[in-house]
Structures are given as structure tokens and as C-alpha cells.
Design a protein around this motif. Structure first.
Motif, PDB file in Angstrom:
ATOM      1  N   LEU A  46       2.818  -5.257  -6.726  1.00 55.48           N
ATOM      2  CA  LEU A  46       1.070  -6.118  -4.872  1.00 55.48           C
ATOM      3  C   LEU A  46       1.501  -4.500  -4.432  1.00 55.48           C
ATOM      4  O   LEU A  46       0.487  -4.592  -4.155  1.00 55.48           O
ATOM      5  N   ASP A  47       3.008  -5.024  -3.934  1.00 55.02           N
ATOM      6  CA  ASP A  47       3.173  -4.243  -2.310  1.00 55.02           C
ATOM      7  C   ASP A  47       2.986  -2.316  -3.472  1.00 55.02           C
ATOM      8  O   ASP A  47       3.277  -1.298  -2.558  1.00 55.02           O
ATOM      9  N   GLY A  48       2.700  -1.849  -4.180  1.00 59.11           N
ATOM     10  CA  GLY A  48       2.504  -0.766  -5.228  1.00 59.11           C
ATOM     11  C   GLY A  48       3.916  -0.284  -5.585  1.00 59.11           C
ATOM     12  O   GLY A  48       5.690  -0.002  -5.051  1.00 59.11           O
ATOM     13  N   ALA A  49       4.043   0.818  -6.196  1.00 56.98           N
ATOM     14  CA  ALA A  49       5.093   1.433  -7.236  1.00 56.98           C
ATOM     15  C   ALA A  49       4.567   2.385  -8.054  1.00 56.98           C
ATOM     16  O   ALA A  49       3.693   2.233  -9.239  1.00 56.98           O
ATOM     17  N   LEU A  73       2.450  -8.736 -16.719  1.00 54.11           N
ATOM     18  CA  LEU A  73       3.183  -9.807 -15.653  1.00 54.11           C
ATOM     19  C   LEU A  73       2.653  -8.562 -14.386  1.00 54.11           C
ATOM     20  O   LEU A  73       2.793  -7.694 -13.737  1.00 54.11           O
ATOM     21  N   ILE A  74       2.562  -9.708 -13.195  1.00 58.21           N
ATOM     22  CA  ILE A  74       2.367  -9.358 -11.815  1.00 58.21           C
ATOM     23  C   ILE A  74       3.706  -9.516 -11.088  1.00 58.21           C
ATOM     24  O   ILE A  74       4.311 -10.291 -11.029  1.00 58.21           O
ATOM     25  N   THR A  75       3.819  -8.282 -10.378  1.00 59.54           N
ATOM     26  CA  THR A  75       5.659  -8.828  -9.201  1.00 59.54           C
ATOM     27  C   THR A  75       5.046  -7.915  -8.127  1.00 59.54           C
ATOM     28  O   THR A  75       4.354  -7.633  -7.513  1.00 59.54           O
ATOM     29  N   HIS A 112       2.054   2.285 -11.609  1.00 56.03           N
ATOM     30  CA  HIS A 112       1.776   0.281 -12.051  1.00 56.03           C
ATOM     31  C   HIS A 112       0.362   0.294 -11.041  1.00 56.03           C
ATOM     32  O   HIS A 112       0.469   1.049  -9.776  1.00 56.03           O
ATOM     33  N   PRO A 113      -0.068  -0.718 -11.724  1.00 57.53           N
ATOM     34  CA  PRO A 113      -1.231  -0.484 -10.556  1.00 57.53           C
ATOM     35  C   PRO A 113      -0.506  -1.301  -9.286  1.00 57.53           C
ATOM     36  O   PRO A 113      -0.070  -2.285  -9.034  1.00 57.53           O
ATOM     37  N   SER A 114      -1.519  -1.125  -7.919  1.00 59.78           N
ATOM     38  CA  SER A 114      -1.807  -1.842  -7.088  1.00 59.78           C
ATOM     39  C   SER A 114      -2.695  -3.041  -7.193  1.00 59.78           C
ATOM     40  O   SER A 114      -3.618  -3.183  -7.670  1.00 59.78           O
ATOM     41  N   GLU A 171     -11.813  -1.715  -6.120  1.00 65.48           N
ATOM     42  CA  GLU A 171     -12.756  -1.294  -6.998  1.00 65.48           C
ATOM     43  C   GLU A 171     -13.682  -2.039  -7.113  1.00 65.48           C
ATOM     44  O   GLU A 171     -14.906  -1.831  -7.803  1.00 65.48           O
ATOM     45  N   GLY A 172     -13.635  -2.968  -5.733  1.00 69.15           N
ATOM     46  CA  GLY A 172     -15.298  -3.675  -6.126  1.00 69.15           C
ATOM     47  C   GLY A 172     -16.387  -4.729  -7.181  1.00 69.15           C
ATOM     48  O   GLY A 172     -17.128  -4.725  -7.091  1.00 69.15           O
TER      49      GLY A 172
END
Length: 523
Positions: A145-148, A118-120, A151-153, A160-161
Motif C-alpha cells: 500500500l505504501d510502496g515498495a 496479497l495486499i500488505t 510492487h504495485p502501490s 489509474e482512474g
């Protein structure tokens, strides 16, 4: 049968990523692809393509690929384009989720779609987290997406490139997206749209909707909805226009963005047209850059279209489609002022239509004038593969010869102009969103004071369709309309709320127990 008057267009046998971004001219790479309407920040085509590749690489490193389903719960922000197309670039399938959904509705869609990611964004994280927890998702499978914390952002994943993976699939059969639709009735179902479906519809739109690389397109229609997904997120980018994003509709902000960013094409649903025609705030802003307003997702009244065109000094067109047709099947070309604005225009290229009378016979197109009405059937390369894990529902909607039964009743003129005149299906279209009566009826019947209930679409003061509940109370119960509305509102997304309530003695039903909605409408 009526066939499009446009010549067939070629549908390349490639992925949607290759189709949209594989041949961007070198000089266009540094042109603006997306503008954040709120902040003014810009993303070029070169930056967007680079971000998509990096995001796809980060997903692939985590095992996301062909066969993976990824939920996207996100408003219209520039990052939506990166993650949506990054998911597809990795070979996975995106199921886009209504930003207004409750945790239960989010969980239901993720479960039905068989999603494992899930992406949010952080404003939607409470609902997303509750849904993910209910399904047993680990925090590292919920990308914020904007960070928490935990969780991955998006910045971390892009940082990570990693190179985009090499993926292989058949674009004619591989699922690109799983948006959800109620079809002609019932609860939402996953609509299986392939890469070819999406590419076909973008290609078909190009002969009718004449966006160019000098246009700025206002993207207020949600990307999670098939209209925003295909016409804005895919078509506008394919035409090398600049997308100006808005996360939600607010009339003042809408008008500010139009004025500040000089948007030339504005895609809307009819409720926005009501505001543009009537609201005094419109006169306080410069809307002179608008060339075309294009309405879809629900019927636009011809008089309302004229009122908007006259007030703003622009062209107003409308089109028709369904989630099940990717979505566009008909449109009024912007350069055809002779076409009645209350019609839905002409069939897109590569598209065929039939009108079928109640007795099952075909309604013939007339030699002159307008045909008798009949249910509209559509056949073309934009028609869905079917409903996910719902062969019975697929068979009801899509027949053996490839004709999709829309549930809408239409007429056609001798020169191929279609008009939607009625709806066989029970679905309510509230501000372009689909509302299934069966869902609201189930919620109503959970109330201990309600003995029976039925929901239909009714018109509000602006002539827009809203959910109306007919309620039969338990004997001796004391319940008013506000309490009914509040009960439903506590269990559904805001667009699904009941807006009108009428108390009656009994719900009219057939001998088999089916609600006679036509009798309720007759009231």
C-alpha cells in the motif's frame, strides 16, 4: 428454545458495498469517515467511497473479480477500509490475515484460502514476501500500500482512474470474507461468510449498539479479526460515525488518542479493561468524552467492568459471538443498567438460542430465576455458510436444522439474559485471539528434549487466560521453562506464545489417547 425479544429486522438482498455506502446522505458525504489516530489525517465519506471504487476498478483491470481470493495482511490504518471494501466491491473474496503471523502461517492461510493476491504494507513486507515467494506469487500480485520497489502501490492503482466494475452475484451465497477460526478445536479453518451474513449482523447490531453519526469510535481492535471487521469497519461506518484508527495497542498512545480525538465509543477486549482499571497512567489523560466502553472477544469479569465504569465515569457493556456467527449474537444494551455486567446480555434481533444438557435434552428457560447450564446453540442469519473445503468440520459445528454448536456452556434467566459459565471447547482465548492447543502441542513435540506435551488455558495474575504448557521431558534431558517458552516463540505468532510451563511425569490421557485436559485444569 429462546428467541430474541427484539422484533426481526429486515436484511436487504444487496451487496455489502451497496448496503454500507449506497445511500449516504449528500450532507454526510463530506463528513469525516476515518481519522488516522497517529497523524490526525482525515478521510471523508465521499473520499472513501471514491477510493473504494477506484481500487475496485484497478483490481478488475487485473482480472480480479467473482471467484478471486485476496489476502489482506495490514494493521489498522485508514487504507485498510479502502482495500478491504475495494476487494469486495470488485466481487472478490477477502481473507484477512493476522498482522503478527509468521511467514509460514501467512503462507498456510493463503494456501488454504486459495488466494492468488496479497495486499500488505512495507513494515510487514518481509514476512509477506517470504510467504508469497514460497507460493510462487509474482511481485505484481503483492500490492504494498505504501510502496515498495517492484510492487504495485495504492497511490499508483488509484491514480489509474478506472471505474468500478459492474459485478453480479447472489449476496445470500457469495463469499464476502474468509476469516480464519479454530472453531471449537483444532487448526484454523476458513469461515465462509457471505454478503448477507455481514449485512445481517450489522442490521442486528443496530437495535442494541446505539452508535450515531455524532460518535467518534476508537478502532484499536484489529480489522482482520471478525470483531473489528463487523463492529468497526462495517457497523460504525453504516451508522455514519467517524472511525479513529490505531495500528496497535499501546496504553499511552491509546489514552492520547482518546483525549485528542474525543472518542465517545471504545470497543475493547478484556486485557485493555485491566489496564484501564489498574494502570496509574490513566489518571494523566482526559477520558471524559467516553460514553460507552464495549468489550468482546473474551469474557469480561463483572467486577472488572464495574471498576472501569467507576474510574472513567462511563457505561461498560459486553457482548458475545464467534467468527462463525459474523460475530455478534448477544449484547448488553447500553441503556440497560439493570443487566449484570458479567453476563453477555440479550440475543440480537432475528436470533434464536437453545441450551442443550449433556444428555442431549433441551434445558428449558425458567419461569423465574436462572436455568441449569447447557451448551449454547445459535441459529440466525449471521451464522456462517460453513468452513471452506471442510464438510466434516462444518457438519460437526452446524447441524442439519441450522443450529450452530458454540462449544460454550451458558445459562439463561427468565427474562432472557445469558451468561457464559464454562467452555466445552479446548480453544484458548488470549487477549481476544484464538489459540489452538493442537498447534502449540505440535510445536512443543518438535523439540528433541520433549517427550510429550499438552497445552491448556490458565489464568495469569490479572485473571486473563494464557496458554500454559505441561511438558514431559525425555529421560536425562535438561530443559528449563525459559527454553520451552523460547522454542515455541520461535515458531508461532506472539499471541500464540506459551506463557506458563509446568513439568510433569506424564500427560493424562483417555483410553483412546485423548488428552484429559480437565485433569490438567484440576491441577
Amino acid at each position: 428454545m429462546v428467541r430474541s425479544s427484539y422484533p426481526d429486522v429486515e436484511i436487504p438482498a444487496v451487496s455489502i458495498h451497496e448496503f454500507l455506502f449506497g445511500d449516504v446522505d449528500e450532507e454526510r458525504l463530506d463528513a469525516v469517515a476515518i481519522v488516522d489516530g497517529m497523524s490526525g489525517a482525515t478521510t471523508t465519506y465521499r473520499q472513501l467511497i471514491g477510493q473504494i471504487d477506484l481500487f475496485a476498478g484497478a483490481l478488475a483491470a487485473r482480472g480480479v473479480g467473482v471467484g478471486t481470493k485476496v489476502g489482506i495482511l495490514c494493521p489498522n490504518v485508514p487504507a485498510f477500509a479502502t482495500v478491504f471494501h475495494g476487494v469486495l466491491r470488485a466481487g472478490a473474496t477477502a481473507t484477512t490475515i493476522n498482522s503478527l503471523y509468521t511467514p509460514e502461517e501467512i503462507a498456510n492461510q493463503l494456501t488454504d484460502a486459495e488466494a492468488t493476491w496479497l495486499i500488505t504494507v512495507s513494515p510487514l513486507l518481509p514476512g509477506a514476501k517470504a510467504a508469497a515467494a514460497a507460493l510462487g506469487f509474482d511481485d505484481d500480485h503483492v500490492i504494498v500500500l505504501d510502496g515498495a520497489d517492484g510492487h504495485p502501490s495504492l497511490p499508483a492503482l488509484l491514480g489509474e482512474g478506472r471505474a468500478a466494475p459492474e459485478v453480479s452475484f447472489d449476496p445470500a451465497t457469495h463469499l464476502a470474507v474468509l476469516p480464519y477460526s479454530s472453531g471449537t478445536t483444532g487448526r484454523p479453518k476458513g469461515v465462509m461468510l457471505t454478503h448477507r451474513n455481514l449485512i445481517a449482523n450489522v442490521s442486528q447490531c443496530r437495535s442494541t449498539i446505539s452508535l450515531g453519526d455524532d460518535d467518534r469510535v476508537l478502532a484499536v481492535l484489529p480489522f482482520f479479526h471478525i470483531y473489528g471487521m463487523t463492529v468497526l469497519l462495517n457497523f460504525a461506518l453504516r451508522q455514519r460515525a467517524a472511525l479513529v484508527t490505531m495500528p496497535k495497542f499501546d496504553l499511552g498512545e491509546f489514552l492520547r488518542v482518546v483525549q485528542e480525538h474525543r472518542t465517545t465509543w471504545v470497543f475493547i477486549a478484556p486485557p485493555i479493561a485491566v489496564a484501564l482499571a489498574k494502570h496509574p497512567l490513566v489518571d494523566q489523560f482526559d477520558t471524559s468524552a467516553i460514553k460507552v466502553i464495549f468489550s468482546g472477544a473474551a469474557p469480561l469479569d463483572g467486577a472488572l467492568a464495574s471498576a472501569v465504569a467507576n474510574r472513567l465515569g462511563c457505561i461498560v457493556c459486553q457482548g458475545y459471538g464467534m467468527t462463525e456467527t459474523s460475530p455478534v449474537t448477544h449484547a448488553i444494551p447500553y441503556d440497560r443498567p439493570d443487566i449484570d455486567r458479567s453476563s453477555v446480555g440479550m440475543l440480537l434481533a432475528n436470533t434464536e438460542a437453545r441450551l442443550v444438557a449433556e444428555d442431549g435434552s433441551d434445558v428449558e428457560a425458567p419461569g423465574e430465576g436462572t436455568s441449569a447450564p447447557g451448551e449454547l446453540l445459535i441459529r440466525g442469519p449471521q451464522v456462517m455458510k460453513g468452513y471452506l473445503n471442510r464438510p466434516d468440520a462444518t457438519a460437526e459445528m452446524l447441524d442439519a436444522d441450522g443450529w450452530l454448536h458454540t462449544g460454550d456452556v451458558a445459562t439463561v434467566t427468565h427474562d432472557g439474559i445469558f451468561r457464559i459459565v464454562d467452555r466445552l471447547k479446548e480453544l484458548i482465548k488470549y487477549k481476544g485471539y484464538q489459540v489452538a492447543p493442537a498447534v502449540l502441542e505440535a510445536v512443543l513435540l518438535e523439540h528433541p528434549s520433549i517427550a510429550d506435551a499438552a497445552v491448556i488455558g490458565a489464568l495469569d495474575d490479572d485473571g486473563q487466560e494464557v496458554p500454559k504448557a505441561f511438558v514431559v521431558l525425555q529421560q536425562g534431558a535438561d530443559l528449563d521453562a525459559d527454553a520451552v517458552i523460547a522454542h515455541v516463540a520461535a515458531h508461532v505468532a506472539p499471541h500464540e506464545k506459551v506463557r506458563q510451563v509446568e513439568f510433569i511425569d506424564a500427560i493424562p490421557k483417555s483410553a483412546s489417547g485423548k488428552i484429559l485436559r480437565k485433569d490438567l485444569r484440576a491441577r
